[in-house]
Scaffold this active site. Structure first.
Site, PDB file in Angstrom:
ATOM      1  N   GLU A  62      34.444  39.554  27.550  1.00 32.48           N
ATOM      2  CA  GLU A  62      35.396  38.759  28.341  1.00 32.48           C
ATOM      3  C   GLU A  62      36.216  37.843  27.446  1.00 32.48           C
ATOM      4  O   GLU A  62      37.438  37.714  27.613  1.00 32.48           O
ATOM      5  CB  GLU A  62      34.651  37.926  29.387  1.00 32.48           C
TER       6      GLU A  62
ATOM      7  N   SER B 117      25.575  36.395  29.327  1.00 36.87           N
ATOM      8  CA  SER B 117      25.876  34.992  29.029  1.00 36.87           C
ATOM      9  C   SER B 117      25.406  34.066  30.144  1.00 36.87           C
ATOM     10  O   SER B 117      24.777  33.040  29.905  1.00 36.87           O
ATOM     11  CB  SER B 117      27.386  34.857  28.814  1.00 36.87           C
TER      12      SER B 117
ATOM     13  N   HIS C  91      31.855  38.245  22.888  1.00 36.33           N
ATOM     14  CA  HIS C  91      31.677  38.673  24.277  1.00 36.33           C
ATOM     15  C   HIS C  91      32.949  39.385  24.751  1.00 36.33           C
ATOM     16  O   HIS C  91      34.057  38.938  24.480  1.00 36.33           O
ATOM     17  CB  HIS C  91      31.395  37.446  25.152  1.00 36.33           C
TER      18      HIS C  91
ATOM     19  N   CYS D 155      26.812  38.614  41.615  1.00 39.45           N
ATOM     20  CA  CYS D 155      27.941  37.800  42.074  1.00 39.45           C
ATOM     21  C   CYS D 155      28.976  38.736  42.700  1.00 39.45           C
ATOM     22  O   CYS D 155      28.854  39.964  42.611  1.00 39.45           O
ATOM     23  CB  CYS D 155      28.560  37.070  40.891  1.00 39.45           C
TER      24      CYS D 155
ATOM     25  N   CYS E  65      37.276  41.228  37.248  1.00 38.76           N
ATOM     26  CA  CYS E  65      37.025  40.246  38.311  1.00 38.76           C
ATOM     27  C   CYS E  65      38.225  39.304  38.488  1.00 38.76           C
ATOM     28  O   CYS E  65      38.863  38.903  37.509  1.00 38.76           O
ATOM     29  CB  CYS E  65      35.788  39.435  37.947  1.00 38.76           C
TER      30      CYS E  65
ATOM     31  N   HIS F  10      26.253  43.170  32.143  1.00 38.82           N
ATOM     32  CA  HIS F  10      25.179  43.064  31.155  1.00 38.82           C
ATOM     33  C   HIS F  10      23.812  43.161  31.810  1.00 38.82           C
ATOM     34  O   HIS F  10      23.055  42.186  31.834  1.00 38.82           O
ATOM     35  CB  HIS F  10      25.339  41.765  30.367  1.00 38.82           C
TER      36      HIS F  10
ATOM     37  N   SER G 219      24.263  39.436  36.972  1.00 36.44           N
ATOM     38  CA  SER G 219      24.293  40.891  36.823  1.00 36.44           C
ATOM     39  C   SER G 219      22.946  41.533  37.145  1.00 36.44           C
ATOM     40  O   SER G 219      22.709  42.689  36.812  1.00 36.44           O
ATOM     41  CB  SER G 219      24.732  41.253  35.401  1.00 36.44           C
TER      42      SER G 219
HETATM   43  S1  SF4 Z   1      32.065  38.961  37.354  1.00 36.51           S
HETATM   44 FE1  SF4 Z   1      31.997  37.194  35.981  1.00 36.51          FE
HETATM   45  S2  SF4 Z   1      33.791  36.002  36.559  1.00 36.51           S
HETATM   46 FE2  SF4 Z   1      33.438  37.422  38.228  1.00 36.51          FE
HETATM   47  S3  SF4 Z   1      32.201  36.289  39.715  1.00 36.51           S
HETATM   48 FE3  SF4 Z   1      30.795  37.414  38.361  1.00 36.51          FE
HETATM   49  S4  SF4 Z   1      30.232  35.979  36.741  1.00 36.51           S
HETATM   50 FE4  SF4 Z   1      32.079  35.196  37.761  1.00 36.51          FE
END
Ligand code: SF4
Length: 387
Positions: free
Chosen positions: A163, A300, A161, A44, A133, A74, A367
């Site tokens: 976060e 997650s 977790h 992402c 993020c 992760h 990830s």
């Molecule tokens: S790092 Fe986490 S909050 Fe940021 S875009 Fe990726 S999954 Fe979404």
């Protein structure tokens, strides 16, 4: 330094095979095998940026020790590569974070760190490379606002977790700030029951002992609630929990008083949502023999992609290509196992049907880099066509 590390990143994580599959409308066909790849999968924007910053930090401070507070994301493959780059992990045994000083560089991961850890590292004078993020920062903004206005943050997330721990700590920036972490509908329902009917205060505190802010009092702290969530939870579940809590508050205080007692913001990140939507679309569009979901066992968002798939078709959550051991053996994590249990893996035999056409769905958590997904396709091809 972005351009300086671009080639290195592409070599480490990109995949020409994945580029080809994308260009072929997300299909891969070879012999009896057809693979349908979800239209949104893998790295992402937040993970992309965090990994990029880590490589840049290594280049930017060549003579200095560079640390990560823990896993940057992760994914075991990515973390191992960063270790190979010489980046040290404070979570590894033998590392002593309290001894760091101004000569040290510390990278903060995409899911952020707690307010306490941030303050400690700042006090020690470390150079901080903050990759938190923007979507996580958005959750924090809401939680801080709740705390400022005297609302308890009810956070849909996993209490261990990174976060969620970081997000919960934001609620304590104001003296009247409180938080309560709920894992799922069942826990949310018990909170709703207490809101409506009161109940056994001690039993409530025991149930949420590790999930509530210090000194939490359900009789006092459930009167004004703001909902938030870990960005990578199952979106449908997060929305449902928000509705459950909102309905309980309406029952308790009346519709005309609801705004005084309840707030909610959708804080699922768009990348999580897009990956969940894409895999749902894939499941709707294709008749699959099985589904493979690739990503760290403690990831997650990957675990939640696997949950979505497992409701519809036989699904294997694998951490890496080597989990596809042979045409007759696969290592995988049982779907629904708590993501806090990192070592859990099981072996299944005869997972791949041995004759006839084979249609496999494939996706990967936020990830998981493309080269890992590409290698999974190669192994699927080999075990389907040349077992
Ligand atoms: S790092 Fe986490 S909050 Fe940021 S875009 Fe990726 S999954 Fe979404």
């Amino acid at each position: 330094m972005k351009e300086a590390v671009a080639g290195e990143l592409a070599e480490a994580y990109d995949s020409r095979l994945i580029d080809q599959v994308r260009a072929a409308d997300y299909h891969y066909t070879a012999g009896r095998l057809t693979i349908h790849l979800a239209r949104e999968f893998g790295f992402c924007y937040g993970v992309d940026r965090a990994v990029d910053y880590a490589y840049q930090a290594r280049r930017r401070f060549p003579g200095r020790n560079v640390f990560l507070t823990g896993e940057i994301i992760h994914n075991p493959h990515v973390n191992d590569r960063l270790r190979a780059e010489g980046i040290r992990f404070l979570s590894d045994s033998g590392e002593r974070g309290e001894e760091l000083g101004p000569d040290d560089v510390v990278i903060l991961p995409a899911f952020g760190v707690t307010v306490g850890d941030m303050a400690q590292l700042s006090r020690q004078g470390c150079t901080l490379v903050d990759t938190t993020c923007g979507s996580v920062l958005n959750v924090w903004k809401n939680v801080i606002r709740y705390a400022r206005d005297g609302f308890t943050s009810v956070i849909h997330g996993k209490v261990k977790h990174e976060e969620t721990r970081a997000t919960a700590s934001q609620a304590l920036k104001y003296p009247e700030g409180r938080y309560l972490v709920v894992l799922d509908r069942a826990e949310a329902a018990s909170v709703c029951d207490y809101i409506r009917n009161g109940g056994d205060r001690e039993a409530f505190l025991e149930r949420f002992a590790s999930a509530a802010s210090p000194g939490f009092d359900p009789d006092r702290d459930l009167q004004r609630i703001g909902c938030a969530n870990q960005t990578t939870m199952l979106m449908t579940e997060s929305l449902e929990i928000g509705e459950l809590v909102g309905a309980a508050m309406r029952d308790r205080y009346g519709a005309d008083q609801l705004a005084e007692h309840f707030r909610a913001f959708d804080t699922i990140c768009s990348a999580t949502q897009e990956r969940q939507d894409a895999v749902t679309a894939l499941l709707d569009e294709h008749q699959l023999d099985l589904m493979i979901v690739v990503g760290g066992y403690n990831s997650s968002n990957t675990c939640n992609l696997a949950r979505i798939c497992a409701d519809r078709v036989g699904t294997f959550h694998i951490a890496e290509p080597d989990c596809l051991v042979s045409a007759s053996e696969i290592r995988h994590r049982p779907i629904g196992a708590p993501s806090t249990v990192t070592g859990l893996e099981t072996v299944e035999r005869d997972w791949l049907k041995s004759s006839g056409s084979l249609t496999v769905g494939l996706t990967a958590g936020a990830s998981t880099p493309n080269n890992i997904v590409g290698d999974v396709i190669r192994r699927l091809d080999t075990f389907s066509n040349n077992p």
